[in-house]
Structure formats: structure tokens, C-alpha cells
Design an enzyme around this catalytic site. Structure first.
Site, mmCIF file in Angstrom:
data_model
loop_
_atom_site.group_PDB
_atom_site.id
_atom_site.type_symbol
_atom_site.label_atom_id
_atom_site.label_comp_id
_atom_site.label_asym_id
_atom_site.label_seq_id
_atom_site.Cartn_x
_atom_site.Cartn_y
_atom_site.Cartn_z
ATOM 1 N N ASN A 9 0.877 -1.174 0.000
ATOM 2 C CA ASN A 9 0.000 0.000 0.000
ATOM 3 C C ASN A 9 0.911 1.221 0.000
ATOM 4 O O ASN A 9 1.455 1.589 1.038
ATOM 5 C CB ASN A 9 -0.894 -0.029 1.248
ATOM 6 C CG ASN A 9 -1.722 1.231 1.389
ATOM 7 O OD1 ASN A 9 -1.808 2.042 0.457
ATOM 8 N ND2 ASN A 9 -2.332 1.419 2.551
ATOM 9 N N LYS A 11 0.170 4.221 -0.350
ATOM 10 C CA LYS A 11 -0.464 5.433 0.197
ATOM 11 C C LYS A 11 -0.181 6.614 -0.732
ATOM 12 O O LYS A 11 -0.126 6.435 -1.944
ATOM 13 C CB LYS A 11 0.017 5.677 1.636
ATOM 14 C CG LYS A 11 -0.144 4.402 2.484
ATOM 15 C CD LYS A 11 0.022 4.607 3.951
ATOM 16 C CE LYS A 11 -0.172 3.271 4.657
ATOM 17 N NZ LYS A 11 -0.125 3.393 6.106
ATOM 18 N N HIS A 94 -9.587 1.514 4.262
ATOM 19 C CA HIS A 94 -8.344 1.635 5.040
ATOM 20 C C HIS A 94 -8.581 2.560 6.230
ATOM 21 O O HIS A 94 -9.337 3.529 6.134
ATOM 22 C CB HIS A 94 -7.223 2.176 4.155
ATOM 23 C CG HIS A 94 -5.891 2.109 4.826
ATOM 24 N ND1 HIS A 94 -5.463 3.077 5.698
ATOM 25 C CD2 HIS A 94 -4.914 1.170 4.786
ATOM 26 C CE1 HIS A 94 -4.269 2.729 6.163
ATOM 27 N NE2 HIS A 94 -3.911 1.585 5.622
ATOM 28 N N GLU A 96 -6.923 4.892 7.424
ATOM 29 C CA GLU A 96 -6.663 6.317 7.161
ATOM 30 C C GLU A 96 -7.859 6.965 6.472
ATOM 31 O O GLU A 96 -8.156 8.141 6.692
ATOM 32 C CB GLU A 96 -5.375 6.464 6.336
ATOM 33 C CG GLU A 96 -4.147 6.219 7.215
ATOM 34 C CD GLU A 96 -2.955 5.628 6.497
ATOM 35 O OE1 GLU A 96 -2.897 5.674 5.254
ATOM 36 O OE2 GLU A 96 -2.066 5.082 7.193
ATOM 37 N N GLU A 166 -5.916 -4.761 10.246
ATOM 38 C CA GLU A 166 -4.875 -3.779 10.536
ATOM 39 C C GLU A 166 -5.201 -3.033 11.825
ATOM 40 O O GLU A 166 -5.991 -2.075 11.812
ATOM 41 C CB GLU A 166 -4.773 -2.765 9.389
ATOM 42 C CG GLU A 166 -4.446 -3.383 8.055
ATOM 43 C CD GLU A 166 -3.796 -2.368 7.112
ATOM 44 O OE1 GLU A 166 -2.637 -2.597 6.754
ATOM 45 O OE2 GLU A 166 -4.425 -1.362 6.790
ATOM 46 N N GLY A 172 2.144 2.290 10.662
ATOM 47 C CA GLY A 172 3.117 3.371 10.522
ATOM 48 C C GLY A 172 3.787 3.774 11.828
ATOM 49 O O GLY A 172 4.438 4.803 11.906
ATOM 50 N N SER A 212 2.945 -2.138 10.247
ATOM 51 C CA SER A 212 4.385 -2.235 10.505
ATOM 52 C C SER A 212 4.936 -3.636 10.233
ATOM 53 O O SER A 212 5.851 -4.087 10.909
ATOM 54 C CB SER A 212 4.727 -1.776 11.925
ATOM 55 O OG SER A 212 4.344 -0.425 12.104
HETATM 56 P P1 PGA Z 1 2.537 0.235 7.573
HETATM 57 O O1 PGA Z 1 1.123 0.455 6.845
HETATM 58 O O2 PGA Z 1 3.081 -1.071 7.038
HETATM 59 O O3 PGA Z 1 3.381 1.414 7.152
HETATM 60 O O4 PGA Z 1 2.293 0.179 9.019
HETATM 61 C C1 PGA Z 1 0.246 -0.595 6.634
HETATM 62 C C2 PGA Z 1 -1.029 -0.070 6.047
HETATM 63 O O5 PGA Z 1 -1.474 1.001 6.444
HETATM 64 O O6 PGA Z 1 -1.635 -0.706 5.148
#
Ligand code: PGA
Length: 250
Positions: A9, A11, A94, A96, A166, A172, A212
Site C-alpha cells: 500500500n 499510500k 483503510h 486512514e 490492521e 506506521g 508495521s
Molecule cells: P505500515 O502500513 O506497514 O506502514 O504500518 C500498513 C497499512 O497502512 O496498510
């Protein structure tokens, strides 16, 4: 046996020029992968990514999809646009999007319905916030999100969906859920899918972990019985790291 799926992803990262560099570096490193490999890129990179991944084992995905076919929806992108550009997967719901852009279980359900109607392969994200985990509400939150996402979706369509678990506190932050936490919650999510659609469908559904996930923790996570792959943010922006994760998913 469920085939693992590792999806990057990106982003809001990588201009087209940067995307080209990343994909060209990545493709040769993952060509022996035994899992499904996807990169979910910004809209403006989809057509280029589709072109660059032709003839490789990398599929291209988007990070959102409108619930309508077309019309007055400023800032949204339609299924037809995504497909024409070459996307075959799409991330829906997601955290976010839920946190910053007002996405709800209802809009997730509407977008999921639209993706399935148009033959795009959805990756539906669910997961709890830190306060919810600490308050013992992880299962309740995941249940509500899963039940909401799948409302009105037929079993035939549900079987095409990938879920990404998630935990929001792990995204993140460098803070990963432990192997056991991830396995346990994904097992719970699978039990909810079983309630909705029966054992056979639930057993076949691929449920990823995200948050992460990286080259250091992938082996432990992938060794868990319930975990069928990963949705990778930060580490998907580095070809060596992402390739390592892909090649560790067996
Ligand atoms: P991350 O993001 O691996 O940077 O924690 C995962 C995601 O948001 O899909």
C-alpha cells in the site's frame, strides 16, 4: 490451502517517475514468488504501473473506489476508470480513510458492492484503535466492521474478498501486533465470516495482517496459522524490503 497474498500500500507516495524506478527494481526480485503479489499505487501511477508490470507476476491495485458508476462526485474515481487504467485490485476502508476522510462501515459496504459488481478484487480493511484494544473492544469493533462491510453481499461475491486486519495502533508506528495477537484476532474475524457465510467460505477466505509488517517480523507473522499474507505500507516503498517480505510468504 489458502494462497498467501502480499500487497503493498504505497499510500500517497511515489510520483510516476518514482513509481517506475520502484517497480523496475522490484519486478526481478519477486519473480519466483509463490504468493500473490500486488502493489496498490496512487491513481496517477496506475496506468504506468500496469504497463510496467505486464508479463510479470505483479498485479496493480488502487487505494479507493467510488460507490457510483459516474457523475457528480468530485474527487472520486470510478470502477470503469480503475479498470481501464489497469487496476485489478482495490483497497477499501483503510483506517486512514476512516480516520481522515469520513469513511464509515456504510460507505465501505457501498464501495465493496461496487468493486464486486465490476469485477475488481477488493481488499477490505478492518481493525481497532489503541483505546479500543486497551478497553477490551477489539473483537466487538472487528465484528461490527466485518458485518457492516458484507451487508447484502452474496456468498459468491464474498468469496472473492480479501480482508486485511490492521490494528490502527500498529500502522506506521513501528509497533507490530505480536504474532499471537494478530493470529488470534484474525482467527476471530474468520469466525465472524463463518457465522455470515459458513465454514467452507470462511476457511477459504484470505485474511492478511497489516501494521508495521517488515522484513524482520514477516517470518513470525507468516508462520501463524490464521495469517494469509500482509498489507504493507512503509516497507513496500523499498524494493529490497518488499521483495524480502514477498519471498518469505510461502
Ligand atoms: P505500515 O502500513 O506497514 O506502514 O504500518 C500498513 C497499512 O497502512 O496498510
Amino acid at each position: 490451502m489458502r494462497k498467501p497474498i502480499i500487497a503493498g500500500n504505497w499510500k500517497m507516495n511515489k510520483t510516476a517517475a518514482e513509481a517506475k524506478e520502484l517497480i523496475c527494481a522490484l519486478a526481478p526480485k519477486v519473480k519466483g514468488a509463490v504468493c500473490d503479489v500486488v502493489v496498490c499505487v496512487p491513481f496517477t501511477d496506475i496506468a504506468l504501473a500496469a504497463e510496467l508490470t505486464k508479463g510479470t507476476n505483479i498485479a496493480v491495485g488502487a487505494q479507493n473506489i467510488a460507490w457510483a458508476d459516474s457523475g457528480a462526485f468530485t474527487g472520486e474515481i470510478s470502477a470503469a476508470m480503475l479498470k481501464e487504467a489497469g487496476a485489478t485490485y482495490v483497497i477499501i476502508g483503510h483506517s486512514e480513510r476512516r480516520q481522515y476522510f469520513g469513511e464509515t462501515d456504510k460507505t465501505v459496504n457501498a464501495r465493496l458492492t461496487q468493486a464486486l459488481k465490476n469485477g475488481l478484487k477488493p481488499i477490505v480493511c478492518v481493525g481497532e484503535m489503541l483505546a479500543e484494544r486497551e478497553g477490551g473492544k477489539t473483537e466487538a469493533v472487528c465484528r461490527t466492521q466485518v458485518v457492516g462491510a458484507f451487508e447484502g453481499i452474496s456468498a459468491e461475491d464474498a468469496a472473492k474478498v480479501v480482508i486485511a486486519y490492521e490494528p490502527v495502533w500498529a500502522i506506521g508506528t513501528g509497533k507490530t501486533a505480536t504474532d499471537e495477537q494478530a493470529n488470534e484476532t484474525i482467527g476471530y474475524i474468520r469466525s465472524v465470516v463463518k457465522e455470515l457465510y459458513g465454514e467452507k467460505l470462511a476457511d477459504g477466505m484470505r485474511i492478511q495482517y497489516g501494521g508495521s509488517m517488515n522484513a524482520k517480523n514477516v517470518e513470525g507473522l507468516m508462520a501463524q496459522e490464521q495469517i494469509d499474507g500482509g498489507l504493507i505500507g512503509g516497507a513496500s516503498l523499498k524494493p529490497d524490503d518488499f521483495a524480502y517480505i514477498v519471498n518469505a510468504a510461502k
